[in-house]
Scaffold this active site. Structure first.
Site, PDB file in Angstrom:
ATOM      1  CB  SER A 181      -2.360  -2.930   2.004  1.00 22.74           C
ATOM      2  OG  SER A 181      -2.194  -2.709   0.622  1.00 22.74           O
ATOM      3  CG  ASP A 304       2.544  -8.309   3.493  1.00 24.43           C
ATOM      4  OD1 ASP A 304       3.281  -9.245   3.857  1.00 24.43           O
ATOM      5  OD2 ASP A 304       2.909  -7.115   3.457  1.00 24.43           O
TER       6      ASP A 304
END
Length: 371
Positions: A181, A304
């Protein structure tokens, strides 16, 4: 004792954008907007005068534009978090990726791109504020470690413990799955170009990005890499020597086939507030490839990939994460390392060599295809 608020400088030539951003950030009790600037020239002056903790920076401005200002900011303050605003289209994606290559910490969608003020406010609250908090926390941890190391000069801090690397690569994987990310584009740009064209297994990647950005990222990487890099599409057959990036706003999963594997896309509910999310990809890799998968988690905010990593670990697949020192934000890799799921914790510069060693057995069997 009251916690010191994060000091933010807002830089944008649009009066409306400055007002919206300053209002949203100022309403958060953890943040103080210490000033605004109408262009890069004023911004540089105010950074020197106000010493902000974080800068939000528009790219398209008169006098001194965002990229020029960013270059000077990096020269003066290498560790100052800078979040750039970009349009939510292909041109904005190109600008954001260029800024990341030039040293920006992260990017977010320019609020003026949204038709309703309420949508702009919501986007800033959901995207910009968490990035400010995460980037500032990373800088604070780095500064604290440096200060502590200097204060204990007679007994310097030992480096953070790291799991074994390079020598113990395990069995050769049949697929490599990567999740990342914040800071991910720079990490991918540092790792993938070092892989040879003959790389003998496919790579599937989830990078948290908007819909307009993933195709631009794939093209940019493809131009830099010896392996082929593409944005994924429904039913794509994955092959050795190729990397596939999940398109923005679609989860990506992989199904094993007689020929190797096939990609599937869906717009199911967001997971960890993300779509694409890493967890669905990792779960599908665990189901289809089992212990013959290698999962990589690079720099990123949040957690995540953690639950998907648990699924992979349960069936014996290896998981490797980026270390804190080379991560822009050690959220995603840190969550997995702290859960003791990582077989290796590597610096960004170590990944390409590790991956080549990991697939060496497959290379010797001649499984790669030409580009």
């Amino acid at each position: 004792m009251e916690t010191q608020r994060i000091r933010v400088l807002v830089v944008d030539d649009s009066t409306v954008v400055r007002r919206i951003v300053a209002k949203v950030l100022g309403d958060d009790p953890r943040i103080e907007v210490v000033g605004t600037a109408v262009n890069g020239k004023v911004a540089l002056e105010k950074v020197d005068a106000l010493r902000p903790d974080v800068v939000t920076l528009d790219l398209e401005m008169p006098v001194i534009g965002g990229l020029e200002a960013l270059a000077e900011l990096r020269r003066r303050s290498p560790d100052l978090p800078v979040i750039v605003f970009s349009a939510a289209d292909e041109a904005g994606a190109v600008g954001a990726l260029t800024a990341l290559q030039a040293g920006a910490s992260d990017y977010t969608t320019k609020p003026s791109q949204l038709a309703r003020i309420a949508d702009a406010v919501d986007a800033l609250q959901q995207d910009l504020i968490p990035k400010i908090l995460a980037l500032h926390a990373t800088v604070r941890r780095t500064q604290s470690r440096s200060t502590l190391a200097r204060s204990e000069s007679r007994a310097p801090l030992a480096p953070a413990p790291r799991r074994p690397m390079l020598a113990d690569t395990g069995s050769a994987p049949e697929i490599i799955a990567i999740g990342t990310s914040t800071g991910g584009p720079k990490a991918l740009q540092a790792i993938l170009p070092d892989l040879p064209q003959s790389f003998p297994v496919p790579i599937v990647i989830v990078q948290h990005m908007p819909a307009a950005f993933t195709a631009t990222l794939a093209r940019s990487l493809d131009q830099r890499c010896q392996i082929r890099v593409q944005e994924a599409y429904e039913g794509a057959e994955i092959r050795p020597g190729e990397a596939w990036i999940a398109p923005g706003d679609y989860h990506m999963t992989v199904e094993r086939t007689a020929g190797g594997g096939r990609l599937h896309l869906d717009q199911g509910p967001k997971e960890n507030s993300c779509r694409p999310a890493v967890d669905p990809l990792f779960r599908s890799v665990a189901k289809s490839f089992g212990a013959r998968a290698l999962a990589i988690v690079l720099t990123g905010m949040g957690s995540d990939g953690l639950e998907g990593a648990r699924a992979l670990a349960q069936i014996g697949a290896r998981i490797v994460v980026q270390d804190e020192a080379t991560s822009i934000v050690w959220g995603m890799p840190g969550a997995i390392a702290n859960a003791k799921l990582a077989a290796h914790v590597l610096g960004q510069q170590e990944f390409a060599s590790f991956l080549e060693r990991s697939v060496a057995a497959r290379t010797s069997r001649g499984t790669a295809v030409s580009r």
